[in-house]
Design a protein around this motif. Structure first.
Motif, PDB file in Angstrom:
ATOM      1  N   THR A  53       0.847  -1.194   0.000  1.00 50.93           N
ATOM      2  CA  THR A  53       0.000   0.000   0.000  1.00 50.93           C
ATOM      3  C   THR A  53       0.879   1.238   0.000  1.00 50.93           C
ATOM      4  N   GLN A  54       0.594   2.184  -0.899  1.00 58.32           N
ATOM      5  CA  GLN A  54       1.360   3.422  -0.927  1.00 58.32           C
ATOM      6  C   GLN A  54       1.070   4.255   0.321  1.00 58.32           C
ATOM      7  N   VAL A  90       5.936   2.373  -0.414  1.00 60.32           N
ATOM      8  CA  VAL A  90       4.918   1.368  -0.112  1.00 60.32           C
ATOM      9  C   VAL A  90       5.252   0.651   1.184  1.00 60.32           C
ATOM     10  N   ALA A  91       4.199   0.125   1.827  1.00 63.04           N
ATOM     11  CA  ALA A  91       4.402  -0.663   3.042  1.00 63.04           C
ATOM     12  C   ALA A  91       5.192  -1.924   2.688  1.00 63.04           C
ATOM     13  N   VAL A  92       6.323  -2.122   3.344  1.00 59.81           N
ATOM     14  CA  VAL A  92       7.165  -3.271   3.006  1.00 59.81           C
ATOM     15  C   VAL A  92       6.654  -4.559   3.643  1.00 59.81           C
ATOM     16  N   PHE A 106       8.000   1.717   5.511  1.00 57.62           N
ATOM     17  CA  PHE A 106       7.704   2.031   4.114  1.00 57.62           C
ATOM     18  C   PHE A 106       9.004   2.137   3.330  1.00 57.62           C
ATOM     19  N   GLY A 107       8.984   1.541   2.126  1.00 59.07           N
ATOM     20  CA  GLY A 107      10.170   1.549   1.273  1.00 59.07           C
ATOM     21  C   GLY A 107       9.774   1.480  -0.185  1.00 59.07           C
ATOM     22  N   GLY A 185      -1.011  -1.813  -9.064  1.00 60.06           N
ATOM     23  CA  GLY A 185       0.210  -1.475  -9.778  1.00 60.06           C
ATOM     24  C   GLY A 185       0.525  -0.006  -9.590  1.00 60.06           C
ATOM     25  N   SER A 186       1.804   0.353  -9.641  1.00 64.74           N
ATOM     26  CA  SER A 186       2.192   1.739  -9.410  1.00 64.74           C
ATOM     27  C   SER A 186       2.570   2.468 -10.683  1.00 64.74           C
ATOM     28  N   THR A 187       2.673   1.747 -11.812  1.00 66.13           N
ATOM     29  CA  THR A 187       3.052   2.400 -13.054  1.00 66.13           C
ATOM     30  C   THR A 187       2.150   1.932 -14.182  1.00 66.13           C
TER      31      THR A 187
END
Length: 261
Positions: A53-54, A90-92, A106-107, A185-187
């Motif tokens: 999660t962002q 994002v939550a690692v 977060f990373g 997805g982030s992109t």
């Protein structure tokens, strides 16, 4: 006599130095006590935050909220600010509710080999949706969506298929009324389409697609996979009490009639 006066003077000086030292220490202790109790803002998780999660989405959806606590109670490395520099992290790992969240949670990528958690008895299916079709950026892991499918009526075997056959009539129906999102997805999946030298340029660029991963039963997974290849999908963000299963089909023929098929 002179030695006695000198000794008395030295004792007075030493006593004065001691008094000043005690006053300075007391003042410093008061300052430290005030500083330790000064309110400091940190972020606390109010809901489970799935891995991947962002950070900005977790704040926007209320999974993370800012709260003020005494400075002495702030854990080392606590997350205190969300901005343009860290909002896309994002939550690692999964984050449980009720935590004072550390910035290190977060990373850039989730830890481990399993970036998403698939509920027992279900499978994960990813579908590419345009930005509007995924409700912009408001859908995040843990939310529930409905999925509509637009298809050719003539190929659906409905009662109007014979009349619509060959006419290119399209219809839109609820395909899945309650779907759990477990990953985003982030992109963009297709930010650009390369062209072969000498080939004609495409008439219009396709809208960028974003990957949405959902958890489904195997039967519904088969339905979604078939719809991905044969229709056009659109997601809606649903309320928790909404019932969509009996939503009537809308076609080109009844679009303006005010009643479903």
């Amino acid at each position: 006599m002179g030695r006695r006066v000198l000794a008395i003077f030295a004792a007075a000086v030493i006593a004065l130095i001691g008094v000043v030292a005690v006053l300075l220490y007391a003042r410093g202790a008061d300052a430290r006590a005030v500083s330790a109790n000064e309110p400091t803002s940190v972020y606390v998780s109010t809901k489970p935050i799935p891995a991947s999660t962002q950070l900005k989405d977790a704040v926007r959806s209320g999974m993370l909220v800012k709260t003020a606590i005494p400075a002495k109670g702030v854990p080392a490395g606590a997350l205190s600010d969300v901005n343009a520099d860290n909002g896309s992290l994002v939550a690692v790992t999964d984050i449980a509710p009720g935590e004072y969240v550390l910035a290190s949670r977060f990373g850039s990528t989730p830890q481990g080999s399993k970036a998403i958690e698939v509920p027992t008895g279900m499978v994960a299916v990813s579908v590419s949706l345009s930005d509007p079709a995924r409700v912009g950026s408001f859908v995040t892991p843990g939310t529930h969506i409905g999925i509509f499918d637009t298809y050719k009526v003539a190929s659906a075997g409905s009662s109007s298929a014979s009349a619509a056959n060959g006419a290119g009539v399209a219809g839109t129906s609820v395909l899945l009324d309650d779907v759990l999102v477990i990953g985003m997805g982030s992109t963009a999946l297709n930010p650009g389409t390369p062209t072969t030298p000498g080939a004609a340029a495409p008439a219009a660029a396709a809208a960028p697609g974003f990957l949405v991963t959902v958890a489904l039963s195997p039967h519904n997974a088969a339905r979604l996979i078939h719809a991905i290849s044969s229709g056009s999908l659109y997601a809606v963000l649903r309320s928790s009490d909404l019932k969509m299963a009996n939503t009537p089909t809308v076609t080109d023929l009844n679009l303006f009639s005010g009643a479903g098929q």
